[in-house]
Design an enzyme around this catalytic site. Structure first.
Site, PDB file in Angstrom:
ATOM      1  N   TYR A  14       0.925  -1.205   0.028  1.00 51.29           N
ATOM      2  CA  TYR A  14      -0.082  -0.022   0.070  1.00 51.29           C
ATOM      3  C   TYR A  14       0.924   1.192  -0.005  1.00 51.29           C
ATOM      4  O   TYR A  14       0.367   2.348  -0.216  1.00 51.29           O
ATOM      5  CB  TYR A  14      -0.851   0.015   1.322  1.00 51.29           C
ATOM      6  CG  TYR A  14      -1.960  -1.133   1.421  1.00 51.29           C
ATOM      7  CD1 TYR A  14      -3.310  -1.185   0.117  1.00 51.29           C
ATOM      8  CD2 TYR A  14      -1.704  -2.147   2.059  1.00 51.29           C
ATOM      9  CE1 TYR A  14      -3.909  -2.285   0.146  1.00 51.29           C
ATOM     10  CE2 TYR A  14      -2.805  -3.395   2.256  1.00 51.29           C
ATOM     11  CZ  TYR A  14      -3.675  -3.381   1.135  1.00 51.29           C
ATOM     12  OH  TYR A  14      -4.584  -4.323   1.164  1.00 51.29           O
ATOM     13  N   HIS A  19      -4.447   6.222  -1.663  1.00 50.79           N
ATOM     14  CA  HIS A  19      -5.273   6.006  -0.306  1.00 50.79           C
ATOM     15  C   HIS A  19      -4.164   6.291   0.895  1.00 50.79           C
ATOM     16  O   HIS A  19      -4.679   6.595   1.938  1.00 50.79           O
ATOM     17  CB  HIS A  19      -5.715   4.477  -0.291  1.00 50.79           C
ATOM     18  CG  HIS A  19      -7.130   4.500   0.620  1.00 50.79           C
ATOM     19  ND1 HIS A  19      -7.847   5.756   0.497  1.00 50.79           N
ATOM     20  CD2 HIS A  19      -7.795   3.572   1.044  1.00 50.79           C
ATOM     21  CE1 HIS A  19      -9.101   5.265   1.294  1.00 50.79           C
ATOM     22  NE2 HIS A  19      -8.915   3.776   1.111  1.00 50.79           N
ATOM     23  N   PHE A  63      -5.523  -0.915   9.362  1.00 54.89           N
ATOM     24  CA  PHE A  63      -6.203  -0.795   8.320  1.00 54.89           C
ATOM     25  C   PHE A  63      -7.320   0.371   8.104  1.00 54.89           C
ATOM     26  O   PHE A  63      -8.104   0.550   9.177  1.00 54.89           O
ATOM     27  CB  PHE A  63      -6.916  -1.907   7.631  1.00 54.89           C
ATOM     28  CG  PHE A  63      -5.763  -3.244   7.117  1.00 54.89           C
ATOM     29  CD1 PHE A  63      -5.149  -2.920   6.081  1.00 54.89           C
ATOM     30  CD2 PHE A  63      -5.542  -3.793   8.028  1.00 54.89           C
ATOM     31  CE1 PHE A  63      -4.315  -3.709   5.648  1.00 54.89           C
ATOM     32  CE2 PHE A  63      -4.336  -4.670   7.601  1.00 54.89           C
ATOM     33  CZ  PHE A  63      -3.729  -4.820   6.461  1.00 54.89           C
ATOM     34  N   ASN A  65     -10.448   0.878   7.171  1.00 58.54           N
ATOM     35  CA  ASN A  65     -11.743   0.765   7.912  1.00 58.54           C
ATOM     36  C   ASN A  65     -11.901   0.837   9.533  1.00 58.54           C
ATOM     37  O   ASN A  65     -13.129   0.778  10.035  1.00 58.54           O
ATOM     38  CB  ASN A  65     -12.511  -0.403   7.268  1.00 58.54           C
ATOM     39  CG  ASN A  65     -12.859  -0.129   5.777  1.00 58.54           C
ATOM     40  OD1 ASN A  65     -12.615   0.568   5.150  1.00 58.54           O
ATOM     41  ND2 ASN A  65     -13.499  -1.321   5.419  1.00 58.54           N
ATOM     42  N   ASP A  90      -6.979  11.150   2.240  1.00 60.76           N
ATOM     43  CA  ASP A  90      -7.051  11.317   1.014  1.00 60.76           C
ATOM     44  C   ASP A  90      -8.532  11.548   0.484  1.00 60.76           C
ATOM     45  O   ASP A  90      -9.474  11.529   1.549  1.00 60.76           O
ATOM     46  CB  ASP A  90      -6.884  10.136   0.142  1.00 60.76           C
ATOM     47  CG  ASP A  90      -7.594   8.633   0.769  1.00 60.76           C
ATOM     48  OD1 ASP A  90      -7.553   8.579   1.753  1.00 60.76           O
ATOM     49  OD2 ASP A  90      -8.492   8.288  -0.034  1.00 60.76           O
TER      50      ASP A  90
END
Length: 221
Positions: A14, A19, A63, A65, A90
């Site tokens: 990532y 993101h 993460f 969420n 973002d």
């Protein structure tokens, strides 16, 4: 004391994705301030002071969420009010090259912000929104936010990250209204309508010494 939460996803896959642009701002902010990242239970943490104000900078490792799981313990431990929190995120709804600071309002589909609102039971905290643009026609937004930056975007990205650092420091020292006045009209898009370029010196706030370096040389955590 102030708390800055930079939203992103852990893992090398990532790094350098749209993101995770908030983590790029956080890494540059920590570098400029000479702050060292340390592992916590739910987040990497770095501490520094700006004009005597203690700042805790965190990158949730939960993460996107579940970002609230990292933000809530820090808020509770230090007994912070929502006014002491800045979330760097973002923003799909803002064009790449644009950043803005706002206080309150809904999450706009950003799942990290959504979870922080849920666990804090309030929307009344500041957000530094870094525009990443909507995906091209026919491309899935979920795939878009996890895509890597194109080489052609990197010069603008580096300047945008530098401005994000300056906006974060302005928020710490002067509050959201002053930060909005200084940064909400900046637009790095080529020939944008009614754009106002922020002077480079605007990011060079007190205790933010040293010049920006290419992001490729900034350690990604």
């Amino acid at each position: 004391m102030k708390l800055i939460v930079a939203l992103g996803n852990p893992g090398s896959q990532y790094a350098q994705t749209r993101h995770n642009v908030a983590w790029q701002v956080a890494d540059e902010l920590a570098r400029q301030q000479g702050a060292v990242w340390r592992a916590g239970e739910h987040a990497e943490q770095a501490e520094f002071r700006v004009l005597g104000e203690k700042v805790l900078l965190i990158k949730p490792q939960t993460f996107m969420n579940a970002s609230g799981k990292a933000a809530l313990p820090a808020m509770q431990f230090y007994k912070l009010s929502p006014e002491a929190l800045l979330v760097i995120q973002d923003d799909l709804d803002s064009p790449f090259g644009l950043l803005k600071i706002k206080v309150g309002g809904r999450h706009g589909g950003q799942n990290g912000v959504r979870d922080i609102i849920r666990v804090l039971s309030t929307e009344q905290f500041a957000r530094l929104k870094i525009g990443i643009s909507r995906p091209p026609a026919g491309r899935d937004p979920a795939d878009w936010v996890l895509s890597k930056w194109a080489e052609s975007e990197r010069p603008t990205l580096e300047e945008l990250v530098w401005l994000g650092v300056g906006a974060s420091l302005k928020w710490v020292m002067a509050g959201p209204k002053e930060a909005q006045a200084a940064y909400n009209n900046t637009d790095l898009r080529p020939n944008p309508e009614s754009a106002v370029q922020a002077p480079v010196s605007a990011a060079a706030e007190p205790e933010a010494a040293s010049s920006p370096i290419p992001l490729s040389q900034t350690a990604q955590k």
